[in-house]
Design an enzyme around this catalytic site. Structure first.
Site, PDB file in Angstrom:
ATOM      1  N   LYS A 257      34.286   2.074   0.870  1.00 56.26           N
ATOM      2  CA  LYS A 257      34.233   0.855  -0.123  1.00 56.26           C
ATOM      3  C   LYS A 257      35.680   0.697  -0.736  1.00 56.26           C
ATOM      4  CE  LYS A 257      29.433   1.636  -1.545  1.00 56.26           C
ATOM      5  NZ  LYS A 257      28.622   0.526  -0.976  1.00 56.26           N
ATOM      6  N   ASP A 268      23.958   5.531  -7.132  1.00 60.30           N
ATOM      7  CA  ASP A 268      23.227   5.533  -6.048  1.00 60.30           C
ATOM      8  C   ASP A 268      21.913   6.333  -5.641  1.00 60.30           C
ATOM      9  OD1 ASP A 268      22.918   3.696  -4.070  1.00 60.30           O
ATOM     10  OD2 ASP A 268      24.327   4.752  -2.460  1.00 60.30           O
ATOM     11  N   ASP A 327      28.411   2.851   5.617  1.00 58.55           N
ATOM     12  CA  ASP A 327      28.101   2.538   4.149  1.00 58.55           C
ATOM     13  C   ASP A 327      26.491   2.142   3.999  1.00 58.55           C
ATOM     14  OD1 ASP A 327      28.492   2.134   1.486  1.00 58.55           O
ATOM     15  OD2 ASP A 327      29.457   0.245   1.638  1.00 58.55           O
ATOM     16  N   GLU A 329      23.994   3.691   4.360  1.00 63.65           N
ATOM     17  CA  GLU A 329      23.560   5.235   4.711  1.00 63.65           C
ATOM     18  C   GLU A 329      22.108   5.614   4.115  1.00 63.65           C
ATOM     19  OE1 GLU A 329      25.369   4.319   2.079  1.00 63.65           O
ATOM     20  OE2 GLU A 329      24.252   5.174   0.540  1.00 63.65           O
ATOM     21  N   ARG A 331      19.377   3.836   4.083  1.00 65.71           N
ATOM     22  CA  ARG A 331      18.237   3.952   5.060  1.00 65.71           C
ATOM     23  C   ARG A 331      18.274   4.951   5.945  1.00 65.71           C
ATOM     24  NH1 ARG A 331      20.707  -1.746   7.301  1.00 65.71           N
ATOM     25  NH2 ARG A 331      21.406  -1.798   4.889  1.00 65.71           N
TER      26      ARG A 331
HETATM   27  N1  BES Z   1      24.571   1.763  -2.341  1.00 65.84           N
HETATM   28  C1  BES Z   1      25.035   0.466  -1.621  1.00 65.84           C
HETATM   29  C2  BES Z   1      24.212  -0.641  -2.032  1.00 65.84           C
HETATM   30  C3  BES Z   1      24.560  -0.985  -3.198  1.00 65.84           C
HETATM   31  C4  BES Z   1      25.710  -1.730  -3.504  1.00 65.84           C
HETATM   32  C5  BES Z   1      23.983  -1.086  -4.603  1.00 65.84           C
HETATM   33  C6  BES Z   1      26.569  -2.309  -4.693  1.00 65.84           C
HETATM   34  C7  BES Z   1      24.472  -1.545  -5.798  1.00 65.84           C
HETATM   35  C8  BES Z   1      25.673  -2.128  -5.928  1.00 65.84           C
HETATM   36  C9  BES Z   1      24.437   0.810  -0.123  1.00 65.84           C
HETATM   37  O1  BES Z   1      24.381   2.018   0.397  1.00 65.84           O
HETATM   38  C10 BES Z   1      25.228  -0.084   0.608  1.00 65.84           C
HETATM   39  O2  BES Z   1      26.633   0.247   0.644  1.00 65.84           O
HETATM   40  N2  BES Z   1      25.119  -0.950   1.370  1.00 65.84           N
HETATM   41  C11 BES Z   1      25.576  -2.124   2.093  1.00 65.84           C
HETATM   42  C12 BES Z   1      25.055  -2.313   3.404  1.00 65.84           C
HETATM   43  C13 BES Z   1      25.775  -2.852   4.462  1.00 65.84           C
HETATM   44  C14 BES Z   1      26.837  -1.807   4.847  1.00 65.84           C
HETATM   45  C15 BES Z   1      24.996  -3.393   5.517  1.00 65.84           C
HETATM   46  C16 BES Z   1      25.985  -3.211   1.146  1.00 65.84           C
HETATM   47  O3  BES Z   1      24.943  -3.470   0.453  1.00 65.84           O
HETATM   48  O4  BES Z   1      27.096  -3.688   1.131  1.00 65.84           O
HETATM   49 ZN    ZN Z   2      24.105   3.560  -1.172  1.00 69.02          ZN
HETATM   50 MN    MN Z   3      26.483   2.659   1.057  1.00 70.66          MN
END
Ligand code: BES
Ligand code: ZN
Ligand code: MN
Length: 473
Positions: A257, A268, A327, A329, A331
């Site tokens: 990230k 998270d 990222d 992760e 799921r």
């Molecule tokens: N934990 C994050 C989702 C998240 C991001 C929650 C910002 C709250 C604030 C999750 O693990 C994630 O990184 N999801 C990605 C999925 C994508 C790579 C398909 C996302 O939302 O960008």
């Molecule tokens: Zn996450």
């Molecule tokens: Mn993630």
């Protein structure tokens, strides 16, 4: 603090703080000499979020009178209640009040009492754990909450708040304290004769074939953990299953990230913390239910051992997954937890996770995203959210979205492209629930707030507790 409801003779009621909560244009049910003057002077209107403190009120035995505005009667909002509860809690803390009394009003029904107990409990929470020398307000007068038996609903609300406050505390703790091992160990702290807690380590998960879950923690020095709480406190019926995402820190892994705001990825694990908060409250309220609750805990880090984009893993279900983005992760840990919990043959499954940034784009920070395969379950949860003023909004899932997960190298990919990110994430999970009625709560936008008041909210503990209380009859 003893919190009671005044009987008939208000003027003779000796209390440290008499609270009169009023809607706009609502007069007090009992004669309060000072009230007419306040209204006449325009000092009190009943508008939501307003309050007026009157020391030594004439004609009353109470030491202080606190008028709190609730706004219009037909639209009592969470915000208005929150402000009213904060006003009461604030005065109680400031003045060290040990006994507060609420004057009865027609509109203060049982639902209101539960919400008031909830918000008084939430208002008493203060994060303290990692301060060294900073002086913090002392809210200890609020730590104990006694109510007479007929105010049981306020007590219920207060117990829900204790659960939500556990969720908040775990969310707020930094990731160097709140590791997967620490989080899973929290399950062991819950105590009830009919609660059995089991914690699985990496070896046990490997035996079960949970290679999807394990792939997430590969890059981390912290071992992944799965905690299972079995609450057998109901009749002889299939349990309700709860599943929570417990990523104690999400760097994104090799699909790392950007740096700005990354500290918030300590939150998270709020899905897992919600499960723990709900179990704490369910146990405290001795709910006559069978519940099997699972939290899937791991830390998502890049390293020489970390999972790489393109790696293929086999989940406990036997389905293979091409990890196209490390990222995505959440799921990956949830799918194995969903498979695991079906061994207990639950009547329904509700999972909760800070799963997608896309959910914040879709719904902002006001509503939790709700998706699932069962209209009745979804409707129950939506209604419970309304009652608790901890609302959710449903998004669809269907085959067209599910197709976005197709992979050239495995049974599915772990991402479905940029479009409809919250929906494709839920489609991924749906491939692991078979025919069990299932709902997924995406709490990415609701589990914490950013900015000056940064902190975990405890959502959606109130939603889930209202739902469980209804299921308990
Ligand atoms: N934990 C994050 C989702 C998240 C991001 C929650 C910002 C709250 C604030 C999750 O693990 C994630 O990184 N999801 C990605 C999925 C994508 C790579 C398909 C996302 O939302 O960008
Ligand atoms: Zn996450
Ligand atoms: Mn993630």
């Amino acid at each position: 603090m003893l919190f009671d409801l005044c009987p008939a003779a208000l003027s003779d009621h000796a209390t440290d703080l008499l609270v009169v909560a009023l809607h706009t244009d609502e007069a007090p049910a009992i004669d309060i000499p000072a009230y007419a003057q306040c209204v006449q002077n325009g000092d009190f209107t009943g508008k939501a979020g307003t309050q007026l403190m009157i020391p030594a009120p004439a004609g009353l035995s109470a030491k202080r009178l606190l008028l709190v505005g609730l706004g219009e009667a037909d639209k009592l909002s969470a915000k208005a209640l929150d402000k009213a509860a904060k006003a009461i809690a604030g005065e109680a803390v400031k003045k060290g009040i040990l006994r507060a009394t609420l004057a009865p009003q027609a509109t203060l029904d049982e639902g209101f009492m539960r919400q008031l107990g909830l918000h008084l409990g939430l208002g008493a929470y203060q994060y303290r754990e990692t301060f060294g020398t900073k002086e913090l307000p002392d809210a200890s007068v609020l730590a104990k909450f006694d109510v007479p038996a007929h105010l049981n609903e306020a007590k219920t609300g207060h117990e829900i708040a204790q659960g939500a406050n556990l969720t908040r505390e775990l969310g707020n703790l930094p990731a160097n304290t709140c590791t997967p091992t620490y989080l899973a160990a929290q399950a062991k702290q819950l105590d009830h004769a009919n609660l059995n807690v089991e914690v699985l380590g990496e070896d046990e998960m490997r035996q079960l074939g949970m290679h999807s879950l394990l792939s997430v923690g590969h890059g981390s020095d912290e071992p992944s953990q799965l905690a299972v709480m079995r609450f057998n406190n109901g009749a002889d019926e299939a349990p309700i299953a709860l599943v929570g995402k417990g990523i104690t820190f999400d760097t994104g892994g090799i699909s790392i990230k950007p740096g700005a705001g990354m500290d918030e990825m300590k939150y998270d694990m709020c899905g897992a913390a919600t499960v723990l908060g709900v179990m704490k409250a369910a146990v405290a309220l001795d709910l006559p239910l069978n519940i099997v609750a699972v939290i899937a805990c791991a830390e998502n880090m890049p390293s020489g051992r970390a999972t790489k984009p393109g790696d293929v893993v086999t989940s406990m279900s036997g389905q293979t997954i091409e990890i196209l983005n490390t990222d995505a992760e959440g799921r990956l840990v949830l799918c194995d937890a969903l498979t695991y919990v079906q061994q207990d043959k639950p009547s329904c499954i509700v999972d909760m996770a800070t799963l997608t940034g896309a959910c914040i784009i879709a719904l902002g920070h006001h509503n939790t995203g709700l998706l699932g395969n069962d209209d009745e379950l979804a409707d129950q949860l939506l209604a419970a959210g309304q009652d608790a003023m901890d609302t959710a909004w449903r998004l669809p899932i269907s085959e067209e979205y599910d197709k976005q997960l197709d992979s050239n190298f495995a049974d599915m990919g772990n991402i479905g492209g940029r479009d409809a990110g919250t929906i494709t994430a839920a489609c991924f999970l749906s491939r692991f629930v078979n025919d069990t009625p299932w709902a997924h709560l995406d709490i990415a936008g609701t589990a914490w707030v950013s900015g000056k008041a940064k902190g975990a909210t405890g959502r959606p503990v109130p939603l889930l507790m209202n739902w469980l209380l209804k299921r308990a009859g």
